[in-house]
Scaffold this motif. Sequence first.
Motif, PDB file in Angstrom:
ATOM      1  N   VAL A  96      76.421  76.588 -22.825  1.00  0.00           N
ATOM      2  CA  VAL A  96      77.483  77.202 -23.631  1.00  0.00           C
ATOM      3  C   VAL A  96      77.122  76.988 -25.096  1.00  0.00           C
ATOM      4  O   VAL A  96      76.900  75.863 -25.537  1.00  0.00           O
TER       5      VAL A  96
ATOM      6  N   LEU B 120      74.989  76.706 -16.460  1.00  0.00           N
ATOM      7  CA  LEU B 120      74.935  77.574 -17.632  1.00  0.00           C
ATOM      8  C   LEU B 120      75.082  76.740 -18.899  1.00  0.00           C
ATOM      9  O   LEU B 120      75.804  75.752 -18.918  1.00  0.00           O
TER      10      LEU B 120
ATOM     11  N   ALA C 126      78.526  81.788 -22.789  1.00  0.00           N
ATOM     12  CA  ALA C 126      77.811  81.169 -21.679  1.00  0.00           C
ATOM     13  C   ALA C 126      76.465  81.880 -21.553  1.00  0.00           C
ATOM     14  O   ALA C 126      76.400  83.110 -21.579  1.00  0.00           O
TER      15      ALA C 126
END
Length: 65
Positions: free
Chosen positions: A26, A24, A39
Amino acid sequence: MPDRPPYMPTGIGMGMLIDDESKLGVLIFETAEGNFDFAINLQAVEVLTKALNKIELELRSGKTH
């Protein structure tokens, strides 16, 4: 209009969250009130890209509503 003024970023950062099964991004918005971390996956990147492109077109048009 929103009930309160929006937060104005003073900086933007990014990072990555990676484990054995997923990855993911951020997105970090730095503001005078503190940092807001989000996220995001690839689907969110696509949605944000479209939204930012629309905002850019509106801002560049010089028109007010």
